[in-house]
Design an enzyme around this catalytic site. Structure first.
Site, PDB file in Angstrom:
ATOM      1  N   GLU A  25     -36.411  56.411  41.843  1.00 22.55           N
ATOM      2  CA  GLU A  25     -37.604  55.575  41.643  1.00 22.55           C
ATOM      3  C   GLU A  25     -37.214  54.364  40.826  1.00 22.55           C
ATOM      4  OE1 GLU A  25     -41.118  57.359  39.902  1.00 22.55           O
ATOM      5  OE2 GLU A  25     -40.898  59.137  41.162  1.00 22.55           O
TER       6      GLU A  25
ATOM      7  N   ARG B 254     -38.785  59.474  50.541  1.00 18.66           N
ATOM      8  CA  ARG B 254     -38.908  60.509  49.508  1.00 18.66           C
ATOM      9  C   ARG B 254     -40.389  60.838  49.326  1.00 18.66           C
ATOM     10  NH1 ARG B 254     -39.015  60.066  43.366  1.00 18.66           N
ATOM     11  NH2 ARG B 254     -38.700  62.234  42.773  1.00 18.66           N
TER      12      ARG B 254
ATOM     13  N   ASN C  78     -34.797  58.127  37.699  1.00 19.12           N
ATOM     14  CA  ASN C  78     -35.953  57.226  37.787  1.00 19.12           C
ATOM     15  C   ASN C  78     -35.914  56.295  36.592  1.00 19.12           C
ATOM     16  OD1 ASN C  78     -36.696  58.758  39.951  1.00 19.12           O
ATOM     17  ND2 ASN C  78     -38.574  59.572  39.049  1.00 19.12           N
TER      18      ASN C  78
ATOM     19  N   TYR D  20     -37.649  52.647  34.889  1.00 13.50           N
ATOM     20  CA  TYR D  20     -38.621  51.545  34.906  1.00 13.50           C
ATOM     21  C   TYR D  20     -38.404  50.555  33.770  1.00 13.50           C
ATOM     22  CZ  TYR D  20     -41.118  54.144  38.447  1.00 13.50           C
ATOM     23  OH  TYR D  20     -41.442  54.787  39.620  1.00 13.50           O
TER      24      TYR D  20
HETATM   25  O1  IFM Z   1     -46.295  56.849  39.599  1.00  7.99           O
HETATM   26  C1  IFM Z   1     -45.285  57.410  38.809  1.00  7.99           C
HETATM   27  C2  IFM Z   1     -44.596  58.525  39.553  1.00  7.99           C
HETATM   28  O2  IFM Z   1     -45.486  59.513  39.932  1.00  7.99           O
HETATM   29  C3  IFM Z   1     -43.553  59.155  38.685  1.00  7.99           C
HETATM   30  N1  IFM Z   1     -42.667  58.170  38.125  1.00  7.99           N
HETATM   31  C4  IFM Z   1     -43.253  57.020  37.495  1.00  7.99           C
HETATM   32  C5  IFM Z   1     -44.261  56.376  38.418  1.00  7.99           C
HETATM   33  C6  IFM Z   1     -44.890  55.152  37.733  1.00  7.99           C
HETATM   34  O3  IFM Z   1     -45.535  55.542  36.565  1.00  7.99           O
END
Ligand code: IFM
Length: 453
Positions: free
Chosen positions: A358, A83, A298, A300
């Site tokens: 992500e 990606r 995405n 985290y």
């Molecule tokens: O590095 C970033 C990415 O560009 C977009 N999503 C979160 C990542 C970590 O902060």
């Protein structure tokens, strides 16, 4: 800790795709090469105090020159998919909309190489690097930027067609709109809620108008969008905290996914922030509600949310979890929130197939005797893969997982201080060294061969 899944796990089947992700501004460098015009991030980096240590994207990982070696690296990991994002400022370098052939040629090389190696190409058209000439006319506050994006999307899809397996219009419009226009911590650095909501609307509209245009040219490739989620959990069962959490989730998650899936904005936000509502034209919400082939998620971390002190101007506040484990960027590690998010979204919306586009951890990595033993990242990836597996077992349709990121890179306002890569980058020599997580990811992916054969 090594990454491991059972051989009969749904994630280990041939139809589940494993990949690795990057974004143009974060790795390419060469920001004046071959006709590339200035982007809002080039400009933002020059403003004092905006990016840690005054770092900028002029060199980054020098991927613009090292792309051949980097593709070898990607292939060596055994991933099915890569990606990447295309830098709009390399392609349309003038406000008159003219196309820069050198910009297209750079991505031709990369995409052709990936195709030749059977690595599926997932392209993001916009990963935050707006051409500065558009920001000079208001950027995402100006409806003309929507049409400029559609033009750019048409150029890319006409040129690459099905050489790109998956087209993503936008990466994380939450970040572009809120971090860039409301909180002022990302480019272009504005600080107004009204601007944040207007920018969000224009980003979503640009997505909605670009999808049919891409579809016309892309020869059946997938078309979708990537959203980031930091889901809120209530700090307590009190009515006040539950209400604050609902507002937090409506503002941060549903403001983006609801118009895409249902063609409406959350009514709580429309009422609570009545004065800050964006200008919306009659057909906009129907346009945004266009059908898509996939939703990128995405993830985290999560947020713990409570009702704010009575004099605060926000309607929710975030409660730090001092006793929990955090990564080097200060984000709590809470994989259960990923499982909960996926199953809840699946219950609430009629979703297209999902990709985890992500997921990863920033760690304070160091080379010792030539090795980087990033145990925390290995644990993080393992726990989150299990959360994805659990969601799939509960019936959520998830077709792939991308670790963020291929290699350490420019982490926006944090500059080069935060390392998200599974490959270590020595920025002085530009040497890449596989971290333990990269070895482990490769071993996991290679272990699937037994199933495929
Ligand atoms: O590095 C970033 C990415 O560009 C977009 N999503 C979160 C990542 C970590 O902060």
């Amino acid at each position: 800790m090594t990454l491991q899944l059972d051989l009969d796990s749904p994630l280990m089947q041939p139809d589940f795709s494993f990949g690795i992700a990057t974004a143009a501004f974060q790795i390419e460098g060469a920001n004046t090469a071959d006709g590339r015009c200035e982007s809002i991030w080039d400009k933002f980096c020059q403003l004092e105090g905006k990016v840690l240590n005054g770092d900028d994207g002029s060199m980054a990982c020098d991927h613009y020159h090292l792309w051949r070696e980097d593709i070898d690296l990607i292939e060596s990991l055994g991933v099915d998919s890569y990606r990447l994002s295309i830098a709009w400022p390399r392609i349309i370098n003038d406000i008159d909309g003219s196309v820069n052939a050198s910009g297209l040629a750079f991505y031709d090389n990369i995409i052709n190489q990936l195709n030749a190696r059977n690595i599926k190409v997932f392209v993001t058209l916009y990963h935050w690097d707006l051409p500065q000439y558009l920001e000079d006319h208001g950027g995402w506050l100006n409806r003309d930027t929507v049409h400029a994006f559609v033009h750019y999307a048409e150029i890319i899809s006409q040129h690459f067609q099905q050489r790109i397996y998956s087209y993503c219009t936008f990466n994380e419009p939450w970040c572009s709109a809120y971090l860039g226009y409301q909180y002022g911590v990302h480019a272009p650095g504005h600080k107004s809620r009204k601007m944040g909501l207007q920018a969000a609307h224009h980003l979503l509209l640009a997505h909605g108008l670009a999808v049919p245009v891409i579809r016309r040219h892309c020869g059946g490739a997938q078309v979708g969008i990537v959203l980031n989620f930091t889901p809120g959990d209530s700090a307590s069962d009190s009515q006040e905290d539950l209400r604050a959490t609902q507002i937090y989730n409506d503002y941060n998650s549903h403001w983006f996914i609801q118009p895409l899936m249902q063609g409406s904005y959350p009514s709580s936000i429309v009422q609570l922030y009545a004065e800050d509502q964006p200008v919306i034209e009659a057909s906009d919400l129907a346009d945004i509600n266009v059908s898509i082939d996939f939703l990128g998620v995405n993830f985290y971390t999560r947020a713990v949310v409570a009702t704010p002190a009575s004099n605060a101007d926000e309607l929710f506040q975030l409660v730090p979890q001092a006793d929990a484990e955090h990564t080097d960027i200060g984000w709590e590690i809470h994989p259960a929130a990923l499982y909960k998010l996926l199953t809840e979204l699946n219950r609430m919306y009629n979703l297209p197939p999902i990709y985890i586009t992500e997921n990863g951890a920033a760690c304070d990595d160091h080379i010792v005797d030539g090795q980087i033993d990033d145990q925390q990242r290995c644990r993080y990836l393992q726990q989150h893969l299990l959360a994805v597996e659990q969601a799939v077992q509960e019936g959520v349709v998830i077709k792939g997982y991308f670790a963020w990121s291929l290699m350490d890179n420019f982490e926006w306002a944090e500059g080069y201080s935060k390392r998200f890569g599974i490959v270590y980058v020595d920025y002085k020599s530009q040497k890449r060294t596989l971290k333990k997580s990269a070895h482990s990811y490769r071993n996991l992916l290679n272990s699937r061969v037994f199933i495929k054969n």
